[in-house]
Motif scaffolding. Sequence first.
Motif, PDB file in Angstrom:
ATOM      1  N   MET A   1       0.820  -1.228   0.000  1.00  0.00           N
ATOM      2  CA  MET A   1       0.000   0.000   0.000  1.00  0.00           C
ATOM      3  C   MET A   1       0.849   1.271   0.000  1.00  0.00           C
ATOM      4  SD  MET A   1      -3.286  -0.656   0.046  1.00  0.00           S
ATOM      5  CE  MET A   1      -3.941  -2.262  -0.263  1.00  0.00           C
ATOM      6  N   GLU A   2       2.173   1.119  -0.185  1.00  0.00           N
ATOM      7  CA  GLU A   2       3.035   2.300  -0.100  1.00  0.00           C
ATOM      8  C   GLU A   2       2.785   3.306  -1.227  1.00  0.00           C
ATOM      9  OE1 GLU A   2       7.045   1.138  -2.083  1.00  0.00           O
ATOM     10  OE2 GLU A   2       5.958  -0.641  -1.434  1.00  0.00           O
ATOM     11  N   GLN A   3       2.080   2.840  -2.316  1.00  0.00           N
ATOM     12  CA  GLN A   3       1.911   3.720  -3.468  1.00  0.00           C
ATOM     13  C   GLN A   3       0.745   4.699  -3.311  1.00  0.00           C
ATOM     14  OE1 GLN A   3       1.629   0.266  -5.760  1.00  0.00           O
ATOM     15  NE2 GLN A   3       3.329   0.765  -7.096  1.00  0.00           N
ATOM     16  N   ILE A   4       0.205   4.810  -2.099  1.00  0.00           N
ATOM     17  CA  ILE A   4      -1.045   5.539  -1.905  1.00  0.00           C
ATOM     18  C   ILE A   4      -1.033   6.971  -2.446  1.00  0.00           C
ATOM     19  CG2 ILE A   4      -0.570   6.303   0.502  1.00  0.00           C
ATOM     20  CD1 ILE A   4      -3.922   4.875  -0.649  1.00  0.00           C
ATOM     21  N   ASN A   5       0.160   7.614  -2.424  1.00  0.00           N
ATOM     22  CA  ASN A   5       0.190   9.007  -2.882  1.00  0.00           C
ATOM     23  C   ASN A   5       0.399   9.148  -4.385  1.00  0.00           C
ATOM     24  OD1 ASN A   5      -0.248  10.179  -0.399  1.00  0.00           O
ATOM     25  ND2 ASN A   5       1.892   9.786   0.174  1.00  0.00           N
ATOM     26  N   LYS A   6       0.603   8.034  -5.031  1.00  0.00           N
ATOM     27  CA  LYS A   6       0.834   8.112  -6.474  1.00  0.00           C
ATOM     28  C   LYS A   6      -0.470   8.396  -7.203  1.00  0.00           C
ATOM     29  CE  LYS A   6       5.057   5.765  -7.468  1.00  0.00           C
ATOM     30  NZ  LYS A   6       5.732   4.821  -8.328  1.00  0.00           N
ATOM     31  N   LYS A   7      -0.320   9.207  -8.251  1.00  0.00           N
ATOM     32  CA  LYS A   7      -1.517   9.584  -9.013  1.00  0.00           C
ATOM     33  C   LYS A   7      -1.575   8.809 -10.325  1.00  0.00           C
ATOM     34  CE  LYS A   7      -1.244  14.170  -7.264  1.00  0.00           C
ATOM     35  NZ  LYS A   7      -0.663  15.416  -7.706  1.00  0.00           N
ATOM     36  N   LEU A   8      -2.742   8.301 -10.601  1.00  0.00           N
ATOM     37  CA  LEU A   8      -2.929   7.509 -11.812  1.00  0.00           C
ATOM     38  C   LEU A   8      -4.045   8.144 -12.645  1.00  0.00           C
ATOM     39  CD1 LEU A   8      -2.868   3.676 -11.913  1.00  0.00           C
ATOM     40  CD2 LEU A   8      -4.721   4.850 -13.051  1.00  0.00           C
ATOM     41  N   LEU A   9      -3.759   8.368 -13.904  1.00  0.00           N
ATOM     42  CA  LEU A   9      -4.744   8.999 -14.799  1.00  0.00           C
ATOM     43  C   LEU A   9      -5.233   7.961 -15.806  1.00  0.00           C
ATOM     44  CD1 LEU A   9      -6.148  11.505 -16.135  1.00  0.00           C
ATOM     45  CD2 LEU A   9      -3.990  11.901 -17.353  1.00  0.00           C
ATOM     46  N   VAL A  10      -6.556   7.827 -15.901  1.00  0.00           N
ATOM     47  CA  VAL A  10      -7.135   6.909 -16.890  1.00  0.00           C
ATOM     48  C   VAL A  10      -7.766   7.741 -18.002  1.00  0.00           C
ATOM     49  CG1 VAL A  10      -8.853   5.085 -17.289  1.00  0.00           C
ATOM     50  CG2 VAL A  10      -7.619   5.179 -15.113  1.00  0.00           C
ATOM     51  N   LEU A  11      -7.248   7.564 -19.214  1.00  0.00           N
ATOM     52  CA  LEU A  11      -7.809   8.264 -20.379  1.00  0.00           C
ATOM     53  C   LEU A  11      -8.769   7.319 -21.094  1.00  0.00           C
ATOM     54  CD1 LEU A  11      -4.477   9.767 -21.744  1.00  0.00           C
ATOM     55  CD2 LEU A  11      -6.206  10.922 -20.350  1.00  0.00           C
ATOM     56  N   GLY A  12      -9.923   7.830 -21.461  1.00  0.00           N
ATOM     57  CA  GLY A  12     -10.924   6.972 -22.106  1.00  0.00           C
ATOM     58  C   GLY A  12     -11.756   6.256 -21.068  1.00  0.00           C
ATOM     59  N   SER A  13     -12.146   7.001 -20.015  1.00  0.00           N
ATOM     60  CA  SER A  13     -12.749   6.366 -18.841  1.00  0.00           C
ATOM     61  C   SER A  13     -14.170   5.864 -19.062  1.00  0.00           C
ATOM     62  CB  SER A  13     -12.728   7.339 -17.668  1.00  0.00           C
ATOM     63  OG  SER A  13     -13.580   8.418 -17.947  1.00  0.00           O
ATOM     64  N   GLN A  14     -14.797   6.235 -20.182  1.00  0.00           N
ATOM     65  CA  GLN A  14     -16.169   5.755 -20.370  1.00  0.00           C
ATOM     66  C   GLN A  14     -16.268   4.560 -21.305  1.00  0.00           C
ATOM     67  OE1 GLN A  14     -18.101   9.496 -21.238  1.00  0.00           O
ATOM     68  NE2 GLN A  14     -19.139   9.430 -19.265  1.00  0.00           N
ATOM     69  N   GLY A  15     -15.137   4.129 -21.818  1.00  0.00           N
ATOM     70  CA  GLY A  15     -15.158   3.010 -22.760  1.00  0.00           C
ATOM     71  C   GLY A  15     -15.149   1.662 -22.056  1.00  0.00           C
ATOM     72  N   LEU A  16     -14.993   0.621 -22.858  1.00  0.00           N
ATOM     73  CA  LEU A  16     -14.984  -0.759 -22.356  1.00  0.00           C
ATOM     74  C   LEU A  16     -13.920  -0.972 -21.273  1.00  0.00           C
ATOM     75  CD1 LEU A  16     -15.757  -3.821 -22.786  1.00  0.00           C
ATOM     76  CD2 LEU A  16     -14.038  -3.857 -24.593  1.00  0.00           C
ATOM     77  N   VAL A  17     -12.679  -0.540 -21.536  1.00  0.00           N
ATOM     78  CA  VAL A  17     -11.592  -0.777 -20.574  1.00  0.00           C
ATOM     79  C   VAL A  17     -11.660   0.223 -19.421  1.00  0.00           C
ATOM     80  CG1 VAL A  17      -9.086  -0.955 -20.266  1.00  0.00           C
ATOM     81  CG2 VAL A  17     -10.125  -1.758 -22.393  1.00  0.00           C
ATOM     82  N   GLY A  18     -11.896   1.496 -19.745  1.00  0.00           N
ATOM     83  CA  GLY A  18     -11.951   2.534 -18.708  1.00  0.00           C
ATOM     84  C   GLY A  18     -12.983   2.219 -17.630  1.00  0.00           C
ATOM     85  N   THR A  19     -14.164   1.785 -18.036  1.00  0.00           N
ATOM     86  CA  THR A  19     -15.206   1.488 -17.039  1.00  0.00           C
ATOM     87  C   THR A  19     -14.846   0.228 -16.240  1.00  0.00           C
ATOM     88  OG1 THR A  19     -16.452   0.392 -18.780  1.00  0.00           O
ATOM     89  CG2 THR A  19     -17.191   2.586 -18.166  1.00  0.00           C
ATOM     90  N   ALA A  20     -14.110  -0.693 -16.876  1.00  0.00           N
ATOM     91  CA  ALA A  20     -13.691  -1.900 -16.141  1.00  0.00           C
ATOM     92  C   ALA A  20     -12.636  -1.539 -15.093  1.00  0.00           C
ATOM     93  CB  ALA A  20     -13.161  -2.948 -17.113  1.00  0.00           C
ATOM     94  N   ILE A  21     -11.780  -0.544 -15.389  1.00  0.00           N
ATOM     95  CA  ILE A  21     -10.780  -0.116 -14.388  1.00  0.00           C
ATOM     96  C   ILE A  21     -11.496   0.461 -13.158  1.00  0.00           C
ATOM     97  CG2 ILE A  21      -8.841   1.463 -13.922  1.00  0.00           C
ATOM     98  CD1 ILE A  21      -8.061   1.191 -16.889  1.00  0.00           C
ATOM     99  N   LYS A  22     -12.645   1.110 -13.384  1.00  0.00           N
ATOM    100  CA  LYS A  22     -13.402   1.645 -12.238  1.00  0.00           C
ATOM    101  C   LYS A  22     -13.843   0.528 -11.296  1.00  0.00           C
ATOM    102  CE  LYS A  22     -15.129   5.748 -14.546  1.00  0.00           C
ATOM    103  NZ  LYS A  22     -16.202   6.303 -15.361  1.00  0.00           N
TER     104      LYS A  22
END
Length: 311
Positions: A1-22
């Motif tokens: 859990m050490e990565q808690i402060n890292k920021k991750l950006l998902v591009l294409g968040s409404q598509g097939l893969v983006g919604t699955a990442i949610k």
Amino acid sequence: MEQINKKLLVLGSQGLVGTAIKRSEIINQKFIVHYSNRAEADLTNKKEVESLFNGVKPNITINCAGKVGGILANNTQRYEFLTENLLINLNLFETLKKYENSLLINLGSSSIYPKNSKFPLKESSLMTGPLEETNSAYSLSKIVGIAMGKAIESNILKTINLIPTNLYGPNDNFDSQSSHVVPGLINKFYKAQENNDAECIVWGSGKPTRELLFVDDLVSALEVIIESNPKEEIINVGSGSEISIKDLANKISLIAGYKGKVVFDTSKPDGVLKKTLDSSIISSLNWSPKVELDDGLKRTYEWYREINNKD
Ligand code: GDP
């Protein structure tokens, strides 16, 4: 859990893969995740891309955006597939090279591999021969994206190109003309069953085979890659199980409870006859797919049936 402060950006968040990442508990617990879609930033517009990255300042970017489509759309909108994806690449890399120590995970497609490659397709077969014609415009734009990532020094930006086999799942594009085969057939058999149609048309001869992967299994591959930070720049992700379009159509027909005749329209293109991927690299990172085809198809069909019943 050490990565808690890292920021991750998902591009294409409404598509097939983006919604699955949610749906991924691991990614959403470990990172501060920013989900971006076209309404927030049009990736073909450089200013909008820059202001998105200036605001989010991501350590990791997962790019699942881009102009994608099935065999017919790829073959008929060649210019749009080529230029829109090239513009997205250009804007993304021009912006990302201003940051240091950033990781980009770029989603690709197995259509980047030459049509005469040996099966299963290995990452090393890239650029060893001519592409299959129906989606060569799209594929070229993806190959240029890989070349751009390689051309930037890795202490500035490390790019991992994830090459999934044919993906399917909820939130895909189900349009009968522009979609890929699974959502296309789900839509067709759903409607044929509702309307009691005597025939349901499937494109091509039914003979080509495809290796299908439920999208949540791709997300678990993403989790593994983020965790292990492998040195490879191109990584295939396949399910290892292959099915002919004919058998796939019959499976979906059965799930839909369709009683009519399944007809093959051979005036439509088959595309490549086979597409299986060599997934040894991702397997060596202890990844394996979990969702069986029958289960994944039922889940996807059910999702589609429910959204149609809401209207
Ligand atoms: P590909 O895997 O990149 O070739 O793209 P698709 O997923 O669009 O097509 C896969 C195969 O399914 C091709 O052989 C198509 O001819 C066949 N197919 C059969 N019916 C359909 C359909 O309704 N939509 C799509 N997209 N493909 C279909």
